[in-house]
Each structure stands twice: as C-alpha cells, then as structure tokens.
Design an enzyme around this catalytic site. Sequence first.
Site, short mmCIF file in Angstrom:
data_model
loop_
_atom_site.label_atom_id
_atom_site.label_comp_id
_atom_site.label_asym_id
_atom_site.label_seq_id
_atom_site.Cartn_x
_atom_site.Cartn_y
_atom_site.Cartn_z
N ASP A 244 -7.65 -6.63 28.64
CA ASP A 244 -8.12 -8.00 28.81
C ASP A 244 -8.78 -8.46 27.51
O ASP A 244 -8.43 -7.99 26.44
CB ASP A 244 -9.08 -8.09 30.00
CG ASP A 244 -9.03 -9.44 30.69
OD1 ASP A 244 -9.29 -10.45 30.01
OD2 ASP A 244 -8.74 -9.50 31.90
N GLY A 266 -4.59 -6.50 24.24
CA GLY A 266 -5.55 -7.22 25.04
C GLY A 266 -5.25 -8.70 25.04
O GLY A 266 -4.14 -9.12 24.69
N HIS A 267 -6.24 -9.51 25.40
CA HIS A 267 -6.06 -10.94 25.53
C HIS A 267 -6.77 -11.73 24.43
O HIS A 267 -6.90 -12.94 24.53
CB HIS A 267 -6.54 -11.43 26.89
CG HIS A 267 -5.73 -10.91 28.04
ND1 HIS A 267 -5.99 -11.23 29.35
CD2 HIS A 267 -4.66 -10.07 28.07
CE1 HIS A 267 -5.12 -10.62 30.14
NE2 HIS A 267 -4.30 -9.91 29.38
N GLY A 268 -7.28 -11.04 23.41
CA GLY A 268 -7.88 -11.72 22.29
C GLY A 268 -9.38 -11.93 22.47
O GLY A 268 -10.05 -11.22 23.21
N THR A 297 -1.92 -10.73 23.85
CA THR A 297 -1.24 -11.86 24.49
C THR A 297 -1.82 -13.18 24.00
O THR A 297 -1.15 -14.21 24.06
CB THR A 297 -1.38 -11.78 26.02
OG1 THR A 297 -2.77 -11.75 26.37
CG2 THR A 297 -0.72 -10.53 26.56
#
Length: 401
Positions: A244, A266-268, A297
């Site tokens: 995440d 992860g999601h940054g 992502t």
Amino acid sequence: MIASSSLLRDFVFRFSFNMQGLLVLILMSMVRLGSSMEEPCEAPPNYNAVNVIQKGAVGDGETDDSQAFMRAWESVCGATTEAPTLYIPDKKTFLLKPIKFRGPCKSPVIYVLVQGNIVAPAEIKEWEDEDDDNWIVFSDVNGLSVTGNGHIDGEGETWWEQADKKKDYRRPTALAFSNCNNLQLSGLTHINSPRNHISIDGCNGVTISNLHITAPESSPNTDGIDISRSLFVYIHDCFIGTGDDCVAIGGGSSNITIDRVSCGPGHGISVGSLGADGKTETVEDVLVKDCHFHGTTNGARIKTWQGGSGYARRISFEGITLDATEAVEVSDVSFTGVRGTSSTDEAIQFSCSESVGCTNIIVNDIQITSSVPGEITRSSCLDAHGFVSGPSFPPLDCLKQ
C-alpha cells in the site's frame, strides 16, 4: 486507495473525480532510479542500559517475553539517570504479544536500542483477549529515540489471508506512536505488518531516517508510515516497499518533509484521503522531494472527497523520478523538475471536474518526450487553472490563467 491498473504506461498527468467522488491527479512515468541511504544511527555513548535479558526475557522466539519487556520499561521510564536505555540485545529473537509502553517518563530523553529481533505471535488465535488495533505502542513518551540494527516482524501472513476473505477484517498496526514529542526513529528493519507498519499520531517534532520497511506487494493495507494529527515530521533516506502507501499523510498534519525516500512496490506517497463522510480535515505545508518510485501503482498523490470540508494547501513535489510506475496522483500542488518518457502522445492531461475544476496548478521545468521514435508529445486540459512558471515540454497552452 486507488486500484492498480493492468497497464504500464510511461508518463501521464490526469486530474479527475472517480466514481466515489475522489479528487485525484495522476502522473505516470518511466525513468532511471537512484537512491541515497545513510548509515543507521548509533546508540548514545555511555548510556545507562536496562537489558531485557536481565529482567527475565528469554529470546528464543517462542517464549512470551512481554512481561520481561514491561519490567525493563518500568525501570527505564522511571530512571532519572542520563540517557536511560531499554536494550534489546542482538543474536536473539523476542516474542511479544500486544504491549503498551506508556509515559510520561522521568527523564527528558529515553532510548530504545533494538539490536535483536522482535516478532509477533504467528497465529491469530494467540491474539485472543488482546488488543487487535495495535501490536507495539509507545504513548505519551517525550524525547524518545528508537534505533538499532534489529528487525521488527509483524508476522502478517495469516492476517492478510483473512483480510482477503473479508474486506473489513480488523488487523493491528505493528508499531504505533501516540502523543510522543521530539521522537526519533532510525536504522531498524520493519517487515510483514498485519496492517500498516508504523503509525505516528498526535506527535510534534519527529525525525524518521534509514528505515527499511517491506511487505509483499500483494499484502493488503500494509502502509509503511502513516501520519495523522502531527506537526514537523521529517522522513529521509528510507527504503519502503509494501502492499500500500509508502507514506500516507492524514488530516491535522502540517510541516511534513519527505526527502530521499525510495518507494516501491506499493501505492506511492499520499496525502489523504481527506474529507471522507463529510469530515472537516486539513493538511498543509508538505514537501516531497528527491524521492524515487519504482514499480508502484502510484507515485505522489493527494486524495480529497466531495462532501467534506477543510483544505490541502502549500503542497509541493520536487525532483521526483519514477521507474515502471503506473500512476502518480496529486492535486493543488506545484510540479517542478519532472522528467521522463511517454508511451502515448498525450503526455500531460489535466482532466478536472466541470463543477469544481482545478485551481492554482503551478508547472515548472517539465520535460516529457515520447518513448516512440519520431512521435511528438502533447498536453490537454479540462477546466484546469494555473500557470507555467518555467520550461515545459510539451507546452501547456491549455492551462487557464
């Protein structure tokens, strides 16, 4: 959180409302990754240490050492000597059930030196009658420094399996700090939290450096560092790769600097989401600079919900580089020194809500060329307002003044 796309693209900005009313701006890129990491901090010299072994800890990875740690903490927190230190020795693994280290302490400075490994119970049934919101908590401890070369292992695998079956399944944060002013975290490796790895809540004056935080890309909601209601937080020279957000900045936070962080998978790095369920939330004075995203992502994003109130302001992303990153979401910020290649001709796209629009977008030193030989990149805007203060390619003539 934004669901991952199945397509990898080179470089795109996009600003839009999704089906839930989430305001986002997306940036995709592929560039070369680099990072800067420093050596972890050393223990304070001539410290007055309380060794958990001396308080009855076994360190075989199977015996519950929670009570021994509490006895050691009571000695440290109650000490009036210079630099009292809770010492977790190397070459041992300590099993801890949910535990809370509470202050206030008598000394203005408290050290926790983690040279060994700390592990959580591996089976969920071992958490019965225990706090399932947090595993290790430090609360109301000012002048706290947690450092060392050890590992903190949340044993999250069984929790993730349950979360995959039931979306709202309750899971604990691995390491939480509440109302701890002048906090320092450095050097440790954090792995496989059931949920987010580190939570910073209600803290003023926090420095986090040289942490290594990892969990599988598929692990749900395993944020690296979550910040809420906190002021003057400086995160630098960390590696974070989870399932995440690498760092998430929640409401009530201001003066946050994130520098030289290597993020991915992860999601940054995220601000928000803010204003969910009609809440009033604010975030301001955030600087994310010289960070590298690889295989994420998203890159850097700000998430706000329609129906909420408050503000997100004075937020800047500078010197961001991305490698095989699918999307970067941001809003109400300045873009400075963003470079890369685009696999589509539309390299920059500001697509804003027709009812609200985007305001105060500042663009400077953007160079996005096509990854296809001979192709020319272009930009497009929908109800986007701001200005270009420096070189930009492709040109952003569509951005309204």
